[in-house]
Design a protein around this motif. Structure first.
Motif, PDB file in Angstrom:
ATOM      1  N   GLN A 131       1.814   9.206  -6.062  1.00 45.51           N
ATOM      2  CA  GLN A 131       2.325  10.558  -5.834  1.00 45.51           C
ATOM      3  C   GLN A 131       3.266  10.975  -6.967  1.00 45.51           C
ATOM      4  O   GLN A 131       3.187  12.080  -7.482  1.00 45.51           O
ATOM      5  CB  GLN A 131       3.076  10.639  -4.501  1.00 45.51           C
ATOM      6  CG  GLN A 131       2.175  10.646  -3.291  1.00 45.51           C
ATOM      7  CD  GLN A 131       1.473  11.980  -3.158  1.00 45.51           C
ATOM      8  OE1 GLN A 131       0.449  12.215  -3.776  1.00 45.51           O
ATOM      9  NE2 GLN A 131       2.022  12.847  -2.353  1.00 45.51           N
TER      10      GLN A 131
ATOM     11  N   CYS B 240       0.832  -1.217   0.000  1.00 43.70           N
ATOM     12  CA  CYS B 240       0.000   0.000   0.000  1.00 43.70           C
ATOM     13  C   CYS B 240       0.859   1.256   0.000  1.00 43.70           C
ATOM     14  O   CYS B 240       0.570   2.204  -0.729  1.00 43.70           O
ATOM     15  CB  CYS B 240      -0.942  -0.005   1.200  1.00 43.70           C
ATOM     16  SG  CYS B 240      -2.245  -1.248   1.063  1.00 43.70           S
ATOM     17  N   SER B 241       1.912   1.259   0.799  1.00 46.92           N
ATOM     18  CA  SER B 241       2.754   2.454   0.835  1.00 46.92           C
ATOM     19  C   SER B 241       3.490   2.631  -0.491  1.00 46.92           C
ATOM     20  O   SER B 241       3.680   3.751  -0.953  1.00 46.92           O
ATOM     21  CB  SER B 241       3.732   2.407   2.008  1.00 46.92           C
ATOM     22  OG  SER B 241       4.636   1.345   1.868  1.00 46.92           O
TER      23      SER B 241
ATOM     24  N   VAL C 109      -0.185  16.156  -4.557  1.00 44.44           N
ATOM     25  CA  VAL C 109      -1.151  15.990  -3.479  1.00 44.44           C
ATOM     26  C   VAL C 109      -0.409  16.019  -2.154  1.00 44.44           C
ATOM     27  O   VAL C 109       0.473  15.222  -1.909  1.00 44.44           O
ATOM     28  CB  VAL C 109      -1.914  14.647  -3.622  1.00 44.44           C
ATOM     29  CG1 VAL C 109      -2.862  14.456  -2.456  1.00 44.44           C
ATOM     30  CG2 VAL C 109      -2.652  14.592  -4.936  1.00 44.44           C
TER      31      VAL C 109
ATOM     32  N   TRP D  54       1.068   4.159  -2.901  1.00 44.54           N
ATOM     33  CA  TRP D  54       0.895   5.584  -2.612  1.00 44.54           C
ATOM     34  C   TRP D  54       2.045   6.391  -3.200  1.00 44.54           C
ATOM     35  O   TRP D  54       1.838   7.421  -3.832  1.00 44.54           O
ATOM     36  CB  TRP D  54       0.772   5.805  -1.102  1.00 44.54           C
ATOM     37  CG  TRP D  54       0.684   7.258  -0.752  1.00 44.54           C
ATOM     38  CD1 TRP D  54       1.654   8.015  -0.192  1.00 44.54           C
ATOM     39  CD2 TRP D  54      -0.413   8.141  -0.976  1.00 44.54           C
ATOM     40  NE1 TRP D  54       1.229   9.309  -0.037  1.00 44.54           N
ATOM     41  CE2 TRP D  54      -0.039   9.423  -0.508  1.00 44.54           C
ATOM     42  CE3 TRP D  54      -1.676   7.983  -1.520  1.00 44.54           C
ATOM     43  CZ2 TRP D  54      -0.884  10.513  -0.566  1.00 44.54           C
ATOM     44  CZ3 TRP D  54      -2.517   9.084  -1.581  1.00 44.54           C
ATOM     45  CH2 TRP D  54      -2.124  10.322  -1.112  1.00 44.54           C
TER      46      TRP D  54
ATOM     47  N   ALA E  70      -6.709  14.821  -2.056  1.00 45.56           N
ATOM     48  CA  ALA E  70      -6.683  13.829  -3.138  1.00 45.56           C
ATOM     49  C   ALA E  70      -8.064  13.212  -3.343  1.00 45.56           C
ATOM     50  O   ALA E  70      -8.503  13.013  -4.485  1.00 45.56           O
ATOM     51  CB  ALA E  70      -5.661  12.743  -2.829  1.00 45.56           C
ATOM     52  N   ILE E  71      -8.748  12.930  -2.246  1.00 48.73           N
ATOM     53  CA  ILE E  71     -10.084  12.330  -2.350  1.00 48.73           C
ATOM     54  C   ILE E  71     -11.054  13.301  -2.999  1.00 48.73           C
ATOM     55  O   ILE E  71     -11.839  12.927  -3.879  1.00 48.73           O
ATOM     56  CB  ILE E  71     -10.577  11.878  -0.964  1.00 48.73           C
ATOM     57  CG1 ILE E  71      -9.731  10.688  -0.489  1.00 48.73           C
ATOM     58  CG2 ILE E  71     -12.063  11.514  -0.993  1.00 48.73           C
ATOM     59  CD1 ILE E  71      -9.943  10.306   0.951  1.00 48.73           C
TER      60      ILE E  71
ATOM     61  N   LYS F 278      -2.265  16.377   0.910  1.00 43.28           N
ATOM     62  CA  LYS F 278      -3.120  15.791   1.932  1.00 43.28           C
ATOM     63  C   LYS F 278      -4.066  14.776   1.304  1.00 43.28           C
ATOM     64  O   LYS F 278      -4.547  14.965   0.197  1.00 43.28           O
ATOM     65  CB  LYS F 278      -3.935  16.881   2.623  1.00 43.28           C
ATOM     66  CG  LYS F 278      -3.090  17.897   3.352  1.00 43.28           C
ATOM     67  CD  LYS F 278      -3.938  18.967   3.986  1.00 43.28           C
ATOM     68  CE  LYS F 278      -3.038  19.980   4.662  1.00 43.28           C
ATOM     69  NZ  LYS F 278      -3.778  21.143   5.119  1.00 43.28           N
ATOM     70  N   GLU F 279      -4.330  13.711   2.050  1.00 44.97           N
ATOM     71  CA  GLU F 279      -5.214  12.659   1.554  1.00 44.97           C
ATOM     72  C   GLU F 279      -6.603  13.206   1.254  1.00 44.97           C
ATOM     73  O   GLU F 279      -7.196  12.865   0.236  1.00 44.97           O
ATOM     74  CB  GLU F 279      -5.294  11.531   2.580  1.00 44.97           C
ATOM     75  CG  GLU F 279      -6.091  10.341   2.088  1.00 44.97           C
ATOM     76  CD  GLU F 279      -6.091   9.183   3.073  1.00 44.97           C
ATOM     77  OE1 GLU F 279      -6.910   8.285   2.889  1.00 44.97           O
ATOM     78  OE2 GLU F 279      -5.281   9.185   4.018  1.00 44.97           O
ATOM     79  N   GLU F 280      -7.108  14.075   2.109  1.00 48.93           N
ATOM     80  CA  GLU F 280      -8.438  14.648   1.904  1.00 48.93           C
ATOM     81  C   GLU F 280      -8.502  15.406   0.577  1.00 48.93           C
ATOM     82  O   GLU F 280      -9.483  15.317  -0.165  1.00 48.93           O
ATOM     83  CB  GLU F 280      -8.793  15.573   3.062  1.00 48.93           C
ATOM     84  CG  GLU F 280     -10.178  16.174   2.943  1.00 48.93           C
ATOM     85  CD  GLU F 280     -10.526  17.079   4.107  1.00 48.93           C
ATOM     86  OE1 GLU F 280     -11.454  17.885   3.947  1.00 48.93           O
ATOM     87  OE2 GLU F 280      -9.870  16.994   5.163  1.00 48.93           O
TER      88      GLU F 280
END
Length: 86
Positions: free
Chosen positions: A35, A27-28, A45, A31, A51-52, A47-49
């Motif tokens: 990125q 998973c990492s 990106v 990511w 990106a979502i 922040k994850e938020e």
């Protein structure tokens, strides 16, 4: 007895831990790859938020027909170019 030999329970726990760690690493790695690909096309990106929200916005654009999507092959070609494999 439950059919386990001495140490087999520890071995089973060890294998489960290895499997869990493997998944975390996968998973990492995904990511980091994402990125790098986003940065190559000019979208970083932080922040994850963020990106979502961006993914949701783009999904809405595609779903509504405002923009045309690309085929899998075109996406893969662009990704290969971005990482220097084409």
């Amino acid at each position: 007895m439950n059919g386990q030999t001495p140490g087999s329970r520890n071995s089973s726990n060890g294998m489960q831990r290895i499997a869990t760690l493997r998944w975390v690493l996968i998973c990492s790695s995904i990511w980091v790859l994402h990125q790098n690909l986003w940065q190559c096309i000019g979208f970083a990106v932080e922040k994850e938020e963020e990106a979502i929200l961006e993914a949701m916005r783009r999904d809405e654009e595609l779903s509504s027909g405002v923009v045309d999507g690309r085929t899998h092959e075109k996406v893969m070609q662009a990704a290969r170019r971005a990482i220097g494999c084409a």
